[in-house]
Scaffold this motif. Structure first.
Motif, mmCIF file in Angstrom:
data_model
loop_
_atom_site.group_PDB
_atom_site.id
_atom_site.type_symbol
_atom_site.label_atom_id
_atom_site.label_comp_id
_atom_site.label_asym_id
_atom_site.label_seq_id
_atom_site.Cartn_x
_atom_site.Cartn_y
_atom_site.Cartn_z
ATOM 1 N N UNK A 141 0.738 -1.294 -0.107
ATOM 2 C CA UNK A 141 -0.137 0.053 0.031
ATOM 3 C C UNK A 141 0.906 1.156 0.060
ATOM 4 N N UNK A 142 2.001 1.142 0.574
ATOM 5 C CA UNK A 142 2.877 2.308 0.929
ATOM 6 C C UNK A 142 3.325 2.704 -0.572
ATOM 7 N N UNK A 143 3.810 1.732 -1.056
ATOM 8 C CA UNK A 143 4.340 1.767 -2.520
ATOM 9 C C UNK A 143 3.109 2.539 -3.507
ATOM 10 N N UNK A 144 1.924 1.696 -3.643
ATOM 11 C CA UNK A 144 0.921 2.422 -4.290
ATOM 12 C C UNK A 144 0.567 3.719 -4.021
ATOM 13 N N UNK A 145 0.760 4.258 -2.757
ATOM 14 C CA UNK A 145 0.326 5.531 -2.383
ATOM 15 C C UNK A 145 1.295 6.378 -3.057
ATOM 16 N N UNK A 146 2.705 6.106 -3.044
ATOM 17 C CA UNK A 146 3.794 6.716 -3.482
ATOM 18 C C UNK A 146 3.526 6.936 -4.922
ATOM 19 N N UNK A 147 3.239 5.749 -5.722
ATOM 20 C CA UNK A 147 2.911 5.605 -7.155
ATOM 21 C C UNK A 147 1.993 6.927 -7.659
ATOM 22 N N UNK A 148 0.826 6.703 -6.791
ATOM 23 C CA UNK A 148 -0.192 7.440 -7.181
ATOM 24 C C UNK A 148 0.020 9.148 -6.928
ATOM 25 N N UNK A 149 0.719 9.419 -5.906
ATOM 26 C CA UNK A 149 1.289 10.706 -5.572
ATOM 27 C C UNK A 149 2.206 11.290 -6.868
ATOM 28 N N UNK A 150 2.987 10.227 -7.449
ATOM 29 C CA UNK A 150 3.863 10.716 -8.625
ATOM 30 C C UNK A 150 2.939 10.840 -9.676
ATOM 31 N N UNK A 151 2.112 10.003 -10.133
ATOM 32 C CA UNK A 151 1.259 10.415 -11.026
ATOM 33 C C UNK A 151 0.401 11.660 -11.001
ATOM 34 N N UNK A 152 0.044 11.985 -9.959
ATOM 35 C CA UNK A 152 -0.909 13.139 -9.683
ATOM 36 C C UNK A 152 -0.005 14.447 -9.778
ATOM 37 N N UNK A 153 1.105 14.429 -8.982
ATOM 38 C CA UNK A 153 2.008 15.522 -9.333
ATOM 39 C C UNK A 153 2.543 15.638 -10.874
ATOM 40 N N UNK A 154 2.683 14.732 -11.499
ATOM 41 C CA UNK A 154 3.125 14.746 -13.012
ATOM 42 C C UNK A 154 1.770 15.348 -13.733
ATOM 43 N N UNK A 155 0.636 14.730 -13.473
ATOM 44 C CA UNK A 155 -0.423 15.238 -14.116
ATOM 45 C C UNK A 155 -0.512 16.974 -13.788
ATOM 46 N N UNK A 156 -0.558 17.310 -12.519
ATOM 47 C CA UNK A 156 -0.767 18.686 -12.184
ATOM 48 C C UNK A 156 0.410 19.671 -12.819
ATOM 49 N N UNK A 157 1.633 18.921 -12.795
ATOM 50 C CA UNK A 157 2.839 19.844 -13.688
ATOM 51 C C UNK A 157 2.431 20.068 -15.238
ATOM 52 N N UNK A 158 1.949 19.066 -15.909
ATOM 53 C CA UNK A 158 1.606 19.072 -17.210
ATOM 54 C C UNK A 158 0.371 20.382 -17.206
ATOM 55 N N UNK A 159 -0.653 20.211 -16.365
ATOM 56 C CA UNK A 159 -1.632 21.105 -16.430
ATOM 57 C C UNK A 159 -1.214 22.416 -16.163
#
Ligand SMILES: Nc1ncnc2c1ncn2[C@@H]1O[C@H](COP(=O)(O)OP(=O)(O)OP(=O)(O)O)[C@@H](O)[C@H]1O
Ligand SMILES: [Mg+2]
Lengths: 272, 272
Positions: free
Chosen positions: A236-254
């Motif tokens: 779960x810890x790894x999944x949460x970090x992956x999700x955070x990476x995905x979100x940050x990445x998306x927001x940066x592009x936005x």
């Protein structure tokens, strides 16, 4: 006759992003509620930690395992970024080629579209065999997954200039170079960014899946190893970090989109 | 004999600006050829305002495109100024029914694109662009983006853009067709004012008989399949034109005459 209200200048990217955060706050509270329910359900029912750890347990795991999580996150992030960069470097010029060359449009474009029926995850083992277990096969998979929406959206965007607009350019005596930079490309930018946003999601998936299949580092690798020792909290810890990476990445592009395509987000303020 | 012909030449009031001689246009289609224009003869004097009216599909837009050189003609000869038109003619301003503004540029920048593409000195161009926008009452909207402008304002910007480089010929294809009646009246007046200030020939396509009479020195009536020049009517009304003139007997006589011509062509049928 006409008035212009106060918000006339194109909104500042930072202010806009704050507005977006304001907009997501109800969703944030929903999330908090779900986490609290999860915590309560696990506590009340005494669910064993190797089946479903409580959020508090996951949080503790993130803190305990933080340094190793970050090292592995660094690996995954570099795969994502390099792959994403390559996908743009290949995808956008390819879209330009398809837009400008009838031959390319008919000889290459259908193959690109048809290639989307190939389940790319299924060819991942093949890529491992060809490129070994290092960075290369991960990057290739990230590129394969993320480049499609970039190409498709760029092609649609580059073709979005109306016939009239191109006539107008011609009547001004525009060179093909000017027509591209001053008319076609700006017209295409909103489409290209839509493709990039889709591609960020796919790039993250690509990197993690590639690590599942064969890796000795990265967050996908952490999940596989933790799974083999029933360390669900670490998964779960790894999944949460992956999700955070995905979100940050998306927001940066936005944010980048708001910076590069400000006209798309200006409010209607004038009336006659 | 010799003397006489010299006299005739000396007496010619204005040199023709546009000379269309025996021009035909055939589109090659998959389902056979479309004869869009057949044997068009038309001479337009320098500084003249000529409107073209005719039923949908009679080749008005096609004729405009031939004049701009953006579409090649099949037969005949078109001369604009001293030039034989055989390639895109950049010595024109064009306004389409759609304003075709560049969404990513402010009103002022939209007008200035004309100078940028032509690599004209930008400082002088900016000065003139401001002047033009002022003449159509858009001085407070220089920095507004197109999506912040109403349809009428947008079309005014596109007219300013067409006039920035002081083209000797202005081509307009139903420029007010998408506007409501009141905005339309305003833009007609704006256009007449701009014309008075920028000595130029105007080739104006419209579906509105009264608009054609109101604006023009001459009205060309076209008939369809294949497109031909049916009649040319001189409009002998004083300038400057005023909206109230539309109630004058002389004005209504012209519109009635044109309506009768269209009835004769079978364009209007009144029986139920
Ligand atoms: N690119 C093209 N290829 C084939 N046929 C065409 C093309 N452009 C126009 N035509 C045909 O030529 C004829 C004249 O078209 P055009 O657009 O000039 O008419 P129009 O008088 O401007 O009509 P409207 O008032 O509806 O704008 C039509 O029959 C049309 O189908
Ligand atoms: Mg037309």
């Amino acid at each position: 006759m006409a008035t212009i209200t106060e918000a006339a200048p194109p909104a500042h990217p930072l202010r806009l992003s704050l507005r977006v955060l304001g907009n997501i706050s109800p969703a944030f509270w929903t999330l908090v509620l779900l986490v609290v329910l999860w915590e309560l359900a696990v506590q009340i029912n005494q669910v064993p930690v190797y089946i479903l750890p409580a959020p508090s347990r996951v949080a503790a795991e993130i803190i305990d395992y933080w340094p190793r999580l970050m090292i592995n996150a660094g690996v995954t992030v570099s795969e994502i970024l390099i792959g994403f960069g390559c996908a743009i470097a290949v995808g956008v010029p390819l879209a330009v080629l398809v837009t400008y060359s009838r031959v390319a449009e008919r000889a290459i474009y259908p193959l690109i579209v048809a290639s989307q029926t190939i389940p790319k995850v299924a060819i991942a083992p093949l890529l491992m065999a060809w490129f070994g277990y290092g960075l290369t096969p991960k990057i290739v998979i990230v590129v394969l997954l993320s480049f499609f929406p970039i190409v498709i959206n760029s092609v649609v965007g580059l073709k979005a200039s109306s016939a009239e607009m191109l006539y107008l350019a011609q009547s001004m005596g525009a060179t093909p170079w000017q027509t591209f930079w001053k008319f076609r490309l700006p017209q295409a930018l909103p489409y290209i960014f839509a493709g990039l946003k889709l591609a960020t999601v796919l790039a993250v998936i690509g990197a993690v899946v590639a690590e599942f299949i064969g890796a000795d580092r990265g967050l996908g690798y952490v999940i596989v190893v933790a799974g083999s020792s029933f360390n669900i909290a670490r998964q779960f810890a790894a999944i949460i970090v992956i999700s955070a990476i995905g979100m940050v990445f998306f927001v940066i592009i936005e944010l980048l989109e708001r910076l590069v395509v400000p006209w798309k987000n200006t409010a209607v303020v004038a009336s006659e | 004999m010799n003397d006489m012909s010299m006299n005739v030449e000396a007496a010619a009031p204005v040199k023709p600006h546009i000379r269309i001689s025996r021009v035909s246009k055939t589109f090659k289609g998959r389902k056979g050829d479309v004869h869009a224009l057949s044997d068009i003869d038309l001479t337009i004097g320098r500084g003249e305002f000529v409107s073209v009216v005719g039923p949908s599909g009679c080749g008005k837009s096609t004729l405009l495109m031939l004049l701009s050189g953006l579409t090649p003609y099949s037969l005949g000869k078109i001369e604009v100024g001293e030039k034989l038109i055989s390639s895109p003619n950049s010595d024109v301003g064009i306004v389409f029914q759609q304003d075709v503004l560049l969404e990513w540029r402010s009103a002022l920048q939209n007008v200035l694109i004309q100078a940028e593409i032509r690599k004209a000195p930008l400082e002088a161009a900016r000065e003139r662009a401001r002047e033009l926008l002022k003449m159509v009452s858009l001085q407070d909207f220089e920095n507004a983006y197109p999506k912040e402008l109403s349809g009428g304002m947008r079309q005014r910007v596109s007219i300013c853009r067409a006039l920035l480089h002081k083209p000797p010929l202005l081509l307009m294809d139903e420029p007010f067709g998408a506007l409501d009646a009141m905005t339309r009246d305003q833009l007609q007046l704006d256009l007449l004012r701009l014309c008075a200030d920028n000595a130029m020939t105007v080739f104006f396509i419209t579906h509105s008989i009264s608009e054609a009479v109101f604006l023009s020195d001459r009205v060309v009536v076209m008939s369809p399949r294949p497109g031909r020049v049916e009649r040319i009517i001189d409009i002998d009304l004083p300038r400057p034109r005023r909206l109230a003139m539309r109630e004058d007997l002389k004005f209504t006589a012209y519109t009635r005459e044109l309506t009768e011509i269209f009835k004769g062509l079978g364009v209007f049928r009144e029986e139920v």
